[in-house]
Design a protein around this motif. Structure first.
Motif, mmCIF file in Angstrom:
data_model
loop_
_atom_site.group_PDB
_atom_site.id
_atom_site.type_symbol
_atom_site.label_atom_id
_atom_site.label_comp_id
_atom_site.label_asym_id
_atom_site.label_seq_id
_atom_site.Cartn_x
_atom_site.Cartn_y
_atom_site.Cartn_z
ATOM 1 N N GLU A 174 0.808 -1.217 0.000
ATOM 2 C CA GLU A 174 0.000 0.000 0.000
ATOM 3 C C GLU A 174 0.844 1.272 0.000
ATOM 4 N N ASN A 175 2.020 1.214 -0.607
ATOM 5 C CA ASN A 175 2.802 2.430 -0.811
ATOM 6 C C ASN A 175 2.286 3.169 -2.040
ATOM 7 N N ILE A 176 2.491 4.495 -2.083
ATOM 8 C CA ILE A 176 1.939 5.285 -3.180
ATOM 9 C C ILE A 176 2.606 4.934 -4.506
ATOM 10 N N ARG A 177 3.855 4.587 -4.485
ATOM 11 C CA ARG A 177 4.507 4.132 -5.707
ATOM 12 C C ARG A 177 4.765 2.624 -5.597
ATOM 13 N N ALA A 178 5.928 2.164 -5.941
ATOM 14 C CA ALA A 178 6.191 0.723 -5.905
ATOM 15 C C ALA A 178 6.397 0.242 -4.476
ATOM 16 N N GLY A 179 6.195 -1.055 -4.298
ATOM 17 C CA GLY A 179 6.598 -1.653 -3.032
ATOM 18 C C GLY A 179 8.093 -1.525 -2.843
ATOM 19 N N ILE A 180 8.847 -1.947 -3.872
ATOM 20 C CA ILE A 180 10.301 -1.758 -3.909
ATOM 21 C C ILE A 180 10.625 -1.047 -5.216
ATOM 22 N N GLY A 181 11.260 0.122 -5.127
ATOM 23 C CA GLY A 181 11.613 0.900 -6.309
ATOM 24 C C GLY A 181 13.117 0.925 -6.513
ATOM 25 N N ILE A 182 13.541 0.702 -7.768
ATOM 26 C CA ILE A 182 14.970 0.583 -8.086
ATOM 27 C C ILE A 182 15.262 1.485 -9.272
ATOM 28 N N SER A 183 16.186 2.446 -9.118
ATOM 29 C CA SER A 183 16.425 3.390 -10.211
ATOM 30 C C SER A 183 17.814 3.999 -10.133
ATOM 31 N N GLU A 184 18.137 4.816 -11.123
ATOM 32 C CA GLU A 184 19.315 5.679 -11.137
ATOM 33 C C GLU A 184 20.623 4.908 -10.924
ATOM 34 N N GLY A 185 20.806 3.822 -11.666
ATOM 35 C CA GLY A 185 22.074 3.105 -11.586
ATOM 36 C C GLY A 185 22.205 2.153 -10.418
ATOM 37 N N SER A 186 21.115 1.767 -9.810
ATOM 38 C CA SER A 186 21.158 0.830 -8.684
ATOM 39 C C SER A 186 21.224 -0.615 -9.181
ATOM 40 N N CYS A 187 21.960 -1.437 -8.456
ATOM 41 C CA CYS A 187 22.109 -2.855 -8.824
ATOM 42 C C CYS A 187 21.926 -3.753 -7.595
ATOM 43 N N ARG A 219 1.356 1.365 -7.444
ATOM 44 C CA ARG A 219 1.962 1.145 -8.755
ATOM 45 C C ARG A 219 2.453 -0.308 -8.802
ATOM 46 N N ALA A 220 3.685 -0.551 -9.184
ATOM 47 C CA ALA A 220 4.169 -1.930 -9.278
ATOM 48 C C ALA A 220 4.524 -2.491 -7.908
ATOM 49 N N GLY A 221 4.526 -3.811 -7.832
ATOM 50 C CA GLY A 221 5.076 -4.444 -6.635
ATOM 51 C C GLY A 221 6.558 -4.143 -6.518
ATOM 52 N N ILE A 222 7.304 -4.427 -7.595
ATOM 53 C CA ILE A 222 8.715 -4.055 -7.707
ATOM 54 C C ILE A 222 8.864 -3.289 -9.012
ATOM 55 N N GLY A 223 9.354 -2.057 -8.948
ATOM 56 C CA GLY A 223 9.479 -1.209 -10.132
ATOM 57 C C GLY A 223 10.920 -0.827 -10.391
ATOM 58 N N VAL A 224 11.357 -0.995 -11.653
ATOM 59 C CA VAL A 224 12.748 -0.730 -12.038
ATOM 60 C C VAL A 224 12.745 0.257 -13.192
ATOM 61 N N ARG A 225 13.629 1.285 -13.125
ATOM 62 C CA ARG A 225 13.645 2.263 -14.209
ATOM 63 C C ARG A 225 14.947 3.053 -14.215
ATOM 64 N N THR A 226 15.074 3.873 -15.237
ATOM 65 C CA THR A 226 16.069 4.937 -15.346
ATOM 66 C C THR A 226 17.479 4.442 -15.635
ATOM 67 N N GLY A 227 17.729 4.105 -16.895
ATOM 68 C CA GLY A 227 19.093 3.949 -17.362
ATOM 69 C C GLY A 227 19.589 2.528 -17.459
ATOM 70 N N SER A 228 20.449 2.280 -18.448
ATOM 71 C CA SER A 228 20.960 0.937 -18.698
ATOM 72 C C SER A 228 21.927 0.459 -17.627
ATOM 73 N N ASP A 229 22.406 1.365 -16.754
ATOM 74 C CA ASP A 229 23.259 0.936 -15.654
ATOM 75 C C ASP A 229 22.458 0.582 -14.405
ATOM 76 N N THR A 230 21.131 0.608 -14.508
ATOM 77 C CA THR A 230 20.268 0.077 -13.442
ATOM 78 C C THR A 230 20.049 -1.400 -13.738
ATOM 79 N N ARG A 231 20.661 -2.284 -12.945
ATOM 80 C CA ARG A 231 20.721 -3.708 -13.279
ATOM 81 C C ARG A 231 20.491 -4.571 -12.026
ATOM 82 N N PRO A 232 19.280 -4.626 -11.549
ATOM 83 C CA PRO A 232 19.012 -5.444 -10.370
ATOM 84 C C PRO A 232 18.861 -6.928 -10.707
ATOM 85 N N ILE A 233 19.040 -7.746 -9.684
ATOM 86 C CA ILE A 233 18.649 -9.154 -9.717
ATOM 87 C C ILE A 233 17.421 -9.281 -8.820
ATOM 88 N N ILE A 234 16.316 -9.740 -9.399
ATOM 89 C CA ILE A 234 15.037 -9.811 -8.699
ATOM 90 C C ILE A 234 14.589 -11.263 -8.711
#
Length: 555
Positions: free
Chosen positions: A241-254, A267-282
């Motif tokens: 019940e967060n206003i955006r994602a449950g877990i948000g990943i952006s701006e070069g985070s891995c 929004r999403a349960g887990i949301g990923v965005r902003t740039g090709s250097d943002t590379r999480p393992i989910i």
């Protein structure tokens, strides 16, 4: 002059080191608040490394700056309260009457903060929270977490422990982690509860790492747990019940995001965005009943998404838009749109199960340059199509299991403007066709079986080639379709196929375009009047028939 024996020197140093550690433990003391000092900060100031500041229940109007290797803990045991531990609920840092700005608590190297409520530091705006909750954060300004200086609990590039705290109604992020390039700091953020904060519940930023484990984050203004240029390990958290994602990943985070539960976020349960250097393992997360995708990746980010469960989300189970992804071994069921939805993406989609989704098992939206490989997925009982491929895609579809017992749409739909290779797949079910094609398709070594032979009524074709389509069908087996291939004003090659249990005509070709070849096919039938090929209209000389064989069906 005599020399010392190196072994003797080393042994002496080890003994001295052990003795120093022993003395530090012997001399470590407990400082009580308010027994020994009236304020927590006064007790911290009096503490030495190894000491514990033990705070009795009560409300304390102060900010804290911890000292290295000092533990600050609320008095009490592990009894549960309404939110978290009872001792945390009853031992409160309240900023309502504290002058100035900034964090309630600033951690130090080796310090521990254990079991406090931290509330009312900074400006919490209920009207603003309500407005953006209603609009799913779509009207929020794009602000990076950590830009303002005042998370409730600040972790400034140190190794420390923040645990069992309740952080709420902060004018910024609840708990904020800050790092630096090349830092070895590894804080542990453990079993905290963060809610109704005007930033994220927990924010990892500025190259921070560490472990974020077992926390509960809900109803925060941004994400439950947010990342900005940070790469922690995020495990066993619950975000809802967060206003955006449950877990948000952006701006070069891995980060590595594992075994979390994210549900009912706006929004999403887990949301990923902003740039090709943002590379999480989910991996191995549960994402369900979110207002958008279970897991979403966009804005050129590149995610590895594996072994997650994504179900009952209002949009896709997993959605990839203008991004890259490797999607392996996930379960996506009962979602309001596709199980896995791709839009202008580059992706490998392998070994997933997509079940009972409202549109497609896997849906590829109209794109400019989409590339996808679909391998060994199970696409079962999806309401419209198992796979829908709109224009603009280069797709390889290999060894998938495709099944739907009822319904009218085709099992696979390929729209104009896409080029698709289907190899080694199994199709089973009803509908107007196993594969309906308006684009280009090479269909090789697939097994296409209809639920029953339907001789009249709506179309029932193994392959249905629409005007201007190009179809190459090699080495496929067709069973129970009215026609193995029905083509109208299309370019068709049908070579080395096997057709069983059809009605009157195996290959129906109407108004062929270009050169059409129907060669070396084997047709099994008990109908003496059945035709292998029936050409209607057009120029019959364009149709090449050679080497086809009729096998009489056993009685």
């Amino acid at each position: 002059m005599s020399r010392s024996n190196p072994t003797t020197v080393i042994a002496a140093l080890l003994v001295a080191s052990w003795f120093a550690i022993f003395l530090s433990h012997v001399s470590a003391k407990t400082i009580n608040v308010p027994g020994d000092h009236k304020t927590i900060q006064a007790a911290i100031n009096a503490a030495e490394p190894g000491d514990t500041v033990l705070v009795n229940a009560g409300t304390y109007s102060e900010r804290l700056k911890l000292k290295p290797h000092v533990t600050v803990r609320s008095a009490g045991d592990l009894a549960a309260g309404e939110h978290g531990l009872l001792r945390a609920a009853e031992t409160i840092l309240d900023g309502a009457d504290v002058a100035g700005h900034g964090s309630a608590v600033i951690m130090a190297e080796g310090s521990v903060l254990d079991g406090f409520t931290v509330r009312n530091f900074g400006h919490y705006d209920e009207a603003e929270w309500t407005k953006h909750h209603k609009t799913q954060g779509n009207l929020q300004s794009h602000e990076h977490i950590g830009e303002s200086p005042g998370p409730g609990i600040q972790v400034p590039d140190v190794t420390c422990v923040v645990q069992n705290n309740i952080v709420h109604h902060i004018g910024d992020t609840g708990i904020g982690l800050f790092g630096s390039e090349g830092s070895a700091a590894s804080p542990h953020i453990y079993q905290n509860i963060c809610f109704r904060n005007m930033g994220g519940g927990i924010g990892a930023m500025r190259q921070s790492r560490g472990i974020i484990e077992g926390n509960t984050c809900y109803e925060n203004f941004y994400a439950g747990i947010g990342h900005n240029h940070a790469s922690p390990i995020v495990i066993h958290n619950t975000c809802y019940e967060n206003i955006r994602a449950g877990i948000g990943i952006s701006e070069g985070s891995c980060p590595t995001v594992r075994n979390n539960k994210c549900y009912k976020n706006r929004r999403a349960g887990i949301g990923v965005r902003t740039g090709s250097d943002t590379r999480p393992i989910i991996e191995t997360n549960q994402c369900y009943e979110n207002d958008m995708a279970g897991i979403g990746t966009e804005e050129e980010a590149a995610s590895i998404i594996r072994k997650n469960e994504c179900y009952r989300n209002k949009l896709a189970g997993i959605g990839i838009r203008h991004a890259q992804a490797t999607i392996i071994g996930n379960s996506c069921s009962d979602n309001g749109a596709a199980g896995i939805g791709l839009d202008n993406a580059k992706a490998v989609v392998m070994d997933n199960v997509c079940l009972h989704n409202q549109t497609a098992g896997i849906g590829l939206a109209e794109s400019e340059h989409g590339q996808v490989t679909l391998v060994r997925n199970k696409l079962i009982e999806n309401k419209q199509v198992a796979i829908g491929i709109h224009g603009g895609w280069q797709a390889e579809v290999i060894e998938n299991e495709i099944k739907r017992t009822g319904g009218m749409p085709p099992l696979v739909m390929i729209f104009a403007g896409s080029t698709v290779d289907l190899t080694g797949n199994t199709f089973q079910g009803g509908g107007v066709a196993a594969v309906r094609i308006a684009g280009e398709a090479r269909i090789e070594n697939n097994h296409l079986t209809a639920t029953e032979l339907r001789k009249v009524g709506p179309p029932s074709f193994g392959i249905w080639a629409l005007p201007d389509a190009t179809v190459q069908s090699y080495g496929n087996t067709f069973e129970n379709w009215r026609h193995a291939i029905s083509a109208s004003q299309a370019n068709v090659s049908a070579v080395n196929n096997k057709v069983k249990a059809f009605h009157q005509t195996a290959f129906m070709i109407q108004d062929p375009k270009g050169s059409t070849a129907v060669m070396n096919n084997q047709v099994t039938t008990g109908d003496a009047n059945a035709k292998i090929v029936l050409v209607k209209g057009g120029e019959t000389q364009r149709v090449v028939e050679r080497g086809n064989e009729v096998v009489k069906e056993a009685e």
